[in-house]
Design an enzyme around this catalytic site. Structure first.
Site, PDB file in Angstrom:
ATOM      1  CB  THR A   1      61.159  63.813  32.367  1.00  0.00           C
ATOM      2  OG1 THR A   1      60.954  65.182  32.762  1.00  0.00           O
ATOM      3  CG2 THR A   1      62.353  63.743  31.437  1.00  0.00           C
ATOM      4  N   GLY A   2      58.479  65.120  30.940  1.00  0.00           N
ATOM      5  CA  GLY A   2      57.985  66.065  29.946  1.00  0.00           C
ATOM      6  C   GLY A   2      56.565  66.462  30.250  1.00  0.00           C
TER       7      GLY A   2
ATOM      8  N   GLY B   1      49.660  63.517  36.394  1.00  0.00           N
ATOM      9  CA  GLY B   1      50.359  63.467  35.109  1.00  0.00           C
ATOM     10  C   GLY B   1      50.641  62.047  34.655  1.00  0.00           C
ATOM     11  CG  ASP B   2      54.021  61.549  32.108  1.00  0.00           C
ATOM     12  OD1 ASP B   2      53.987  62.619  32.753  1.00  0.00           O
ATOM     13  OD2 ASP B   2      55.066  61.064  31.643  1.00  0.00           O
TER      14      ASP B   2
ATOM     15  CB  THR C   1      59.711  64.353  36.290  1.00  0.00           C
ATOM     16  OG1 THR C   1      58.483  65.024  36.428  1.00  0.00           O
ATOM     17  CG2 THR C   1      59.518  62.895  36.474  1.00  0.00           C
TER      18      THR C   1
HETATM   19  N1  ASP Z   1      55.779  64.466  33.393  1.00  0.00           N
HETATM   20  C1  ASP Z   1      55.575  65.217  34.594  1.00  0.00           C
HETATM   21  C2  ASP Z   1      54.122  65.556  34.755  1.00  0.00           C
HETATM   22  O1  ASP Z   1      53.498  65.930  33.773  1.00  0.00           O
HETATM   23  C3  ASP Z   1      56.332  66.506  34.621  1.00  0.00           C
HETATM   24  C4  ASP Z   1      57.801  66.431  34.278  1.00  0.00           C
HETATM   25  O2  ASP Z   1      58.267  65.474  33.709  1.00  0.00           O
HETATM   26  O3  ASP Z   1      58.521  67.377  34.626  1.00  0.00           O
HETATM   27  O4  ASP Z   1      53.617  65.512  35.849  1.00  0.00           O
END
Ligand code: ASP
Length: 325
Positions: A241-242, A220-221, A190
């Site tokens: 991000t995560g 997602g978040d 992200t």
């Molecule tokens: N947070 C993002 C999601 O879960 C993914 C990411 O940060 O790479 O969609």
């Protein structure tokens, strides 16, 4: 003396370490981060708004196929792209977000349209693209979003039979670590940006393709205000991000703002508690970029690395980093 401003951005957090990276690839990622930083910095330097700066920086990352957002978005289980994005204005706490956008070139600009041109906060699926089209935002055919390495990632994830966080190891838990020189693009994620402008206003923006092999319209978040994205002039601006499911349950961005507002903690202390004391013990791998009302930048993560960059008027040399300092 000009008033202070600050900008920070990320290109994803996860299993990112030097032995998984070639010098050429590292150079490409650094160049991508620097270009986005410069795009946002130009806005702030000239007295522009934090909102314009974060949108500009994120658009740059969305147009770069190396990052999992916009052009480089990962594939869903069905072989499509479903992109999520959110933007928030800390001055008014207005916010806009899209989930499951498929054709708009820059989902972050669609999110801004939701904020500025509708009475809503979050639009999903065809509605997000329809709004973008109605307002003349550029859209792209499916080929534009095709990148070979993302397609290969989907095939691997389908074989493994699991949803995969873009920047995590391909192997299931307990399997041997990734081989040296494994494609480092697997560690990408992200993108997001936060800024404080010369007028003291804060803004945050986040954009993502989500997780490879996601299905059932998973969200997602990132587009959820308060989880992956939040901004409030009184406290801070945050872009995360995560692993989204953990960030959703922990309401990460708003929790940091609350720790500052209700407990009077500094941005750094609030981030440390949420990223290291709350998320890490339950397996919530990831990080975030944050800026407070005074322009202090904090870039915490509990993963091996996070693609990140920042610049402030106090120290105008750009900071770009990938691994732990
Ligand atoms: N947070 C993002 C999601 O879960 C993914 C990411 O940060 O790479 O969609």
């Amino acid at each position: 003396m000009t008033a202070s401003f600050a900008l920070a951005l990320h290109g994803g957090a996860g299993t990112i370490s030097p032995h998984l990276m070639t010098p050429e690839k590292e150079q490409q990622y650094r160049a991508g981060l620097l270009a986005a930083l410069e795009a946002g910095h130009a806005v702030l330097r000239e007295g522009g708004s934090a909102l314009d700066a974060v949108e500009r920086a994120v658009r740059s990352l969305e147009d770069n196929p190396l990052f999992n957002a916009g052009r480089g978005a990962v594939f869903t289980h069905d072989g499509h792209h479903e992109m999520d994005a959110a933007i928030m204005d800390g001055r008014t706490r207005a916010a806009g977000a899209v989930a499951g956008a498929r054709t708009v070139q820059n989902p972050i600009s669609a999110a801004r349209l939701v904020m500025e041109r509708t009475d809503h906060v979050l639009l999903g699926y065809p509605g997000a693209d329809n709004l973008a089209r109605e307002h003349g935002l550029p859209t792209q055919p499916v080929e534009y979003f095709f990148t070979q390495h993302r397609y290969d990632q989907l095939q691997e994830a389908l074989q493994e039979g699991r949803v995969r966080l873009d920047h995590s190891h391909a192997q299931p838990t307990g399997a041997p670590a990734a081989a040296p020189n494994e494609d480092p693009k697997k560690k990408m994620g992200t993108v997001g940006a936060v800024a404080r402008d010369q007028h003291g206003n804060l803004a945050a923006a986040t954009s993502t393709g989500g997780m490879t092999n996601k299905r059932y319209s998973r969200i997602g978040d990132s587009p959820i205000i308060g989880s992956g994205t939040f901004a409030d002039n009184r406290t801070c601006a945050i872009s995360c991000t995560g692993h989204g499911e953990f960030f959703l349950r922990a309401v990460v961005a708003h929790d940091i703002s609350c720790l500052m507002e209700y407990r009077g903690l500094s941005l750094e202390e609030a981030c440390r508690i949420v990223v290291h004391d709350k998320l890490a013990p339950v397996g919530g791998e990831g990080g975030l970029v944050a800026v407070d009302a005074a322009g202090t930048v904090v870039l915490p993560f509990n993963s091996e690395g996070m693609y990140r960059a920042s610049i402030t008027s106090a120290a105008p040399e750009p900071y770009v980093a990938i691994y732990r300092d």
